[in-house]
Design an enzyme around this catalytic site. Structure first.
Site, PDB file in Angstrom:
ATOM      1  N   GLY A 245       2.867 -39.487  17.720  1.00 16.95           N
ATOM      2  CA  GLY A 245       3.597 -38.270  17.350  1.00 16.95           C
ATOM      3  C   GLY A 245       3.619 -38.085  15.843  1.00 16.95           C
ATOM      4  O   GLY A 245       3.391 -36.988  15.330  1.00 16.95           O
ATOM      5  N   GLU A 265       8.351 -42.426   9.906  1.00 19.21           N
ATOM      6  CA  GLU A 265       8.511 -43.858  10.163  1.00 19.21           C
ATOM      7  C   GLU A 265       8.013 -44.080  11.576  1.00 19.21           C
ATOM      8  O   GLU A 265       8.497 -43.437  12.513  1.00 19.21           O
ATOM      9  CB  GLU A 265       9.988 -44.209  10.035  1.00 19.21           C
ATOM     10  CG  GLU A 265      10.225 -45.695  10.138  1.00 19.21           C
ATOM     11  CD  GLU A 265      11.657 -46.010  10.490  1.00 19.21           C
ATOM     12  OE1 GLU A 265      12.577 -45.397   9.932  1.00 19.21           O
ATOM     13  OE2 GLU A 265      11.826 -46.859  11.367  1.00 19.21           O
ATOM     14  N   CYS A 302      13.285 -50.398  15.232  1.00 14.18           N
ATOM     15  CA  CYS A 302      12.020 -50.408  14.491  1.00 14.18           C
ATOM     16  C   CYS A 302      11.886 -51.669  13.663  1.00 14.18           C
ATOM     17  O   CYS A 302      10.811 -51.988  13.184  1.00 14.18           O
ATOM     18  CB  CYS A 302      11.908 -49.170  13.614  1.00 14.18           C
ATOM     19  SG  CYS A 302      13.403 -48.820  12.734  1.00 14.18           S
TER      20      CYS A 302
HETATM   21  N1  LIG Z   1       8.989 -47.641  14.973  1.00  7.88           N
HETATM   22  C1  LIG Z   1      10.014 -46.877  15.209  1.00  7.88           C
HETATM   23  O1  LIG Z   1      10.873 -46.696  14.394  1.00  7.88           O
HETATM   24  C2  LIG Z   1      10.138 -46.173  16.513  1.00  7.88           C
HETATM   25  C3  LIG Z   1      11.335 -45.554  16.831  1.00  7.88           C
HETATM   26  C4  LIG Z   1      11.412 -44.847  18.023  1.00  7.88           C
HETATM   27  C5  LIG Z   1      10.307 -44.798  18.853  1.00  7.88           C
HETATM   28  N2  LIG Z   1       9.162 -45.457  18.530  1.00  7.88           N
HETATM   29  C6  LIG Z   1       7.960 -45.375  19.390  1.00  7.88           C
HETATM   30  O2  LIG Z   1       7.880 -44.107  19.979  1.00  7.88           O
HETATM   31  C7  LIG Z   1       7.706 -44.204  21.401  1.00  7.88           C
HETATM   32  C8  LIG Z   1       8.322 -43.002  22.078  1.00  7.88           C
HETATM   33  O3  LIG Z   1       9.561 -42.777  21.528  1.00  7.88           O
HETATM   34  P1  LIG Z   1      10.005 -41.398  20.953  1.00  7.88           P
HETATM   35  O4  LIG Z   1      10.167 -40.391  22.034  1.00  7.88           O
HETATM   36  O5  LIG Z   1      11.178 -41.660  20.121  1.00  7.88           O
HETATM   37  O6  LIG Z   1       8.821 -40.973  19.955  1.00  7.88           O
HETATM   38  P2  LIG Z   1       7.887 -39.713  19.975  1.00  7.88           P
HETATM   39  O7  LIG Z   1       6.981 -39.845  18.812  1.00  7.88           O
HETATM   40  O8  LIG Z   1       7.246 -39.503  21.278  1.00  7.88           O
HETATM   41  O9  LIG Z   1       8.876 -38.476  19.725  1.00  7.88           O
HETATM   42  C9  LIG Z   1       9.595 -38.308  18.513  1.00  7.88           C
HETATM   43  C10 LIG Z   1       9.806 -36.823  18.279  1.00  7.88           C
HETATM   44  O10 LIG Z   1       8.572 -36.201  17.928  1.00  7.88           O
HETATM   45  C11 LIG Z   1       8.235 -35.165  18.857  1.00  7.88           C
HETATM   46  N3  LIG Z   1       6.802 -35.276  19.058  1.00  7.88           N
HETATM   47  C12 LIG Z   1       6.131 -36.338  19.540  1.00  7.88           C
HETATM   48  N4  LIG Z   1       4.807 -36.089  19.556  1.00  7.88           N
HETATM   49  C13 LIG Z   1       4.646 -34.841  19.069  1.00  7.88           C
HETATM   50  C14 LIG Z   1       3.501 -34.015  18.839  1.00  7.88           C
HETATM   51  N5  LIG Z   1       2.278 -34.417  19.129  1.00  7.88           N
HETATM   52  N6  LIG Z   1       3.706 -32.786  18.323  1.00  7.88           N
HETATM   53  C15 LIG Z   1       4.959 -32.359  18.023  1.00  7.88           C
HETATM   54  N7  LIG Z   1       6.062 -33.097  18.238  1.00  7.88           N
HETATM   55  C16 LIG Z   1       5.911 -34.322  18.741  1.00  7.88           C
HETATM   56  C17 LIG Z   1       9.056 -35.475  20.091  1.00  7.88           C
HETATM   57  O11 LIG Z   1       9.331 -34.314  20.847  1.00  7.88           O
HETATM   58  C18 LIG Z   1      10.313 -36.067  19.493  1.00  7.88           C
HETATM   59  O12 LIG Z   1      11.172 -35.057  19.048  1.00  7.88           O
HETATM   60  C19 LIG Z   1       8.300 -45.537  21.717  1.00  7.88           C
HETATM   61  O13 LIG Z   1       7.822 -46.087  22.897  1.00  7.88           O
HETATM   62  C20 LIG Z   1       7.908 -46.330  20.507  1.00  7.88           C
HETATM   63  O14 LIG Z   1       6.605 -46.795  20.653  1.00  7.88           O
HETATM   64  C21 LIG Z   1       9.052 -46.115  17.380  1.00  7.88           C
HETATM   65  O1  LIG Z   2      15.068 -48.373  14.502  1.00  7.75           O
HETATM   66  C1  LIG Z   2      15.028 -48.202  13.285  1.00  7.75           C
HETATM   67  C2  LIG Z   2      16.142 -48.500  12.397  1.00  7.75           C
HETATM   68  C3  LIG Z   2      16.599 -49.918  12.493  1.00  7.75           C
HETATM   69  C4  LIG Z   2      17.882 -50.092  11.823  1.00  7.75           C
HETATM   70  O2  LIG Z   2      18.392 -49.204  11.184  1.00  7.75           O
HETATM   71  C5  LIG Z   2      18.557 -51.373  11.906  1.00  7.75           C
HETATM   72  O3  LIG Z   2      17.915 -52.374  12.244  1.00  7.75           O
HETATM   73  O4  LIG Z   2      19.773 -51.398  11.607  1.00  7.75           O
END
Ligand SMILES: NC(=O)c1ccc[n+]([C@@H]2O[C@H](COP(=O)([O-])OP(=O)(O)OC[C@H]3O[C@@H](n4cnc5c(N)ncnc54)[C@H](O)[C@@H]3O)[C@@H](O)[C@H]2O)c1
Ligand SMILES: O=CCCC(=O)C(=O)O
Length: 527
Positions: A245, A265, A302
């Site tokens: 995303g 992030e 994260c």
């Molecule tokens: N590293 C991190 O901080 C972190 C945090 C949360 C989720 N994740 C990862 O994300 C995965 C799914 O979680 P999520 O739903 O929070 O993330 P996601 O990237 O799927 O979605 C995050 C936001 O972005 C939007 N979005 C996603 N892809 C898009 C695109 N192609 N175009 C426009 N908008 C888009 C979604 O609607 C949502 O609002 C988890 O399984 C994990 O791998 C990582």
């Molecule tokens: O998931 C991302 C943020 C993590 C964080 O803020 C924490 O570990 O407190």
């Protein structure tokens, strides 16, 4: 608690007509009412037009008014009371104490940025007075301050439904910088988003601000979110979520006729380096703390420790044995969404099936059909880890891989091979200092935060915090999304050359009417 399912466009609210989103209780599978209407591109256009209209007035407000506004948001969030916790628990499966803590962090963050505004240091004000008699050429009068970028789009994160969502760090820092905000609510917690969004709307009204300072939309797909990032009136964006995303939206931000900064992030596995003296002295004692960090919030941080790096030997064996026992005792936990749970199960299955990887331990399974994640600990030889880049990828949830290096040289190779990270932790004793000294230059190139004898989970919201890191941890490793420095993402410097005193902004007038710290002729002068 009355939820309407409406979009918040400036001071108004209306039901979106482009499909609908409903919250799901991941603990029970119950579909939660009401339905939230998805925005159309016309709604994005309206929000962007209002934000654009609000910007000039908002950025010109006295910093005290902006600070009071942030404090007012905090008060309005607190005034929602328990309804916010109850709804967020239902939408995310996260437990009450965690969410109460997260609410505290959210309002604390807003108040911290109020302090940043009153302090004025974020302006980076500099004055290099004219040197008319300098030879061979005179120096002009130069004065610099930071100004806000313009309207900012914020994508709320799924895993921190309060502190990284509608009124989270991105919103707080953008509003503090003087930028109107348009939030794209995360579909996993639309109800919590509405409650917090209405609190911000109420604060905007209570402070007498232009209503375009804040809007919030829902999107039943991706198209409208993409239109938001593409809108020429949006000048920057903040995002926390998946790598896929984040990269999709980054490409849009960079491909616009006017490219904009996109602070995503995305993906981090947060290596934990266990050094020999520390392992020998207290390996088995570190193991339960590691598993506690691994399973915190079902591993959906994260900052989750997804990789243990260490040198082969009986001390490592003892650590792995103790960690395996702790993992086996770990109950399965409800994950945020069915989709995230499925992605975790796929990631764990891929590691389980990889021929180079040994499964050390699995946690207690959850009930059949539940959206629970079962902790997992794996082990792999460093040479195989180095040869298989797919083993370096984030498995979002409570899964970690122990990488066994033959010696220090191989450990150094592994550290050099990992991708950019939010955090790298080192467990060490004094006898380990020479190895740490050798590793530090590489660690600095790999991570936003290097920490000792702990784990990266539980980020302190403080001036010296960096919650960022080289790609793919973030799309721009020069910044942070947590801590006071986060405001810098939404500012840029302007230098004024020979601008008459009468026309200078207050921050740069010679008599310093705001009483802020400034760098005058290269030296810091406190107001
Ligand atoms: N590293 C991190 O901080 C972190 C945090 C949360 C989720 N994740 C990862 O994300 C995965 C799914 O979680 P999520 O739903 O929070 O993330 P996601 O990237 O799927 O979605 C995050 C936001 O972005 C939007 N979005 C996603 N892809 C898009 C695109 N192609 N175009 C426009 N908008 C888009 C979604 O609607 C949502 O609002 C988890 O399984 C994990 O791998 C990582
Ligand atoms: O998931 C991302 C943020 C993590 C964080 O803020 C924490 O570990 O407190």
């Amino acid at each position: 608690m009355h939820l309407t399912g409406q979009l918040l466009i400036g001071g108004e609210s209306r039901k979106g007509t482009n499909g609908e989103i409903k919250g799901v209780n991941p603990a029970t599978g119950e579909i939660l009412e009401p339905a939230f209407g998805g925005a159309t591109k016309a709604d994005v256009d309206a929000a962007a037009a209002l934000a654009h209209e609000a910007f000039a007035g908002y950025r010109a407000l006295p910093y005290e008014t902006r600070a009071t506004f942030l404090e007012s948001i905090a008060e309005h969030i607190e005034a929602i009371g328990d309804d916010l916790i109850v709804r967020t628990m239902a939408e995310t499966g996260l437990p009450r104490p965690r969410l109460e803590g997260e609410r505290g962090r959210t309002v604390g963050q807003l108040r911290l940025f109020a302090g940043v505004l009153r302090d004025g240091g974020f302006l980076e004000a500099r004055i290099d007075p004219a040197l008319p008699d300098r030879k061979p050429l005179p120096r002009p009068d130069l004065r610099l301050r930071n100004v806000p970028l313009g309207p900012v789009a914020v994508f709320g994160a799924s895993n921190f439904p309060l502190a990284f969502s509608v009124a989270g760090g991105d919103t707080a820092s953008a509003l503090a910088a003087g930028c109107p905000v348009i939030v794209k609510a995360h579909p996993a917690h639309p109800g919590a988003s509405e409650l917090v969004g209405r609190a911000i709307q109420a604060a905007v009204a209570a402070c007498g601000l232009h209503p375009g300072v804040f809007s919030m939309i829902h999107d039943s797909g991706y198209e409208v979110s993409q239109a938001l990032v593409a809108d020429p009136r949006v000048k920057a964006a903040g995002f926390t979520g998946s790598r896929r995303g984040g990269l999709a939206l980054l490409a849009i931000a960079q491909g616009r006729p006017e490219p904009i900064p996109f602070y995503a992030e995305m993906s981090s596995i947060n290596p934990v380096i266990m050094l020999p003296a520390a392992l020998k002295a207290r390996g088995p004692q570190i193991a339960p703390d590691f598993v506690a960090a691994l399973t915190l919030g079902a591993g959906q941080f994260c900052t989750n420790p997804g990789l243990i790096l260490a040198i082969e030997g009986p001390e490592l064996d003892a650590f792995v044995e103790a960690a395996g026992k702790a993992v086996e005792a770990a109950p399965a936990s409800v994950m945020l969404t069915p989709g995230i749970c499925k992605a975790f199960a796929h990631g764990v299955a891929a590691l389980t099936e990889a021929k180079e990887v040994t499964t050390v331990a699995r946690g207690i399974p959850g009930p059949d059909g539940s959206h629970t994640g079962r902790a997992a600990l794996f082990s792999v030889a460093a040479k195989d880890f180095l040869a298989n880049p797919h083993l370096h990828e984030e498995v979002f949830g409570a899964a970690s891989v122990v990488v066994r290096a033959a010696d220090q040289a191989e450990l150094e190779k592994v550290v050099a091979a990992v991708e950019g990270q939010l955090t790298i932790a080192i467990h060490m004793d004094e006898a380990d200092h020479p190895i740490v000294a050798a590793l530090l230059p590489t660690l600095e190139m790999k991570a936003g935060r290097i920490l000792v004898n702990g784990f990266g989970t539980g980020v302190e919201v403080a001036p010296a915090m960096v919650h960022g890191g080289p790609f793919p941890a973030t799309s721009d490793g020069r910044t942070t999304s947590v801590g006071t420095l986060a405001i810098a993402r939404f500012l840029r410097p302007v230098s004024y050359q020979n601008l008459p005193e009468a026309l200078l902004p207050a921050e740069l007038k010679t008599e310093n009417p705001l009483g802020i710290a400034r760098r005058v002729d290269g030296k810091v002068k406190v107001g």
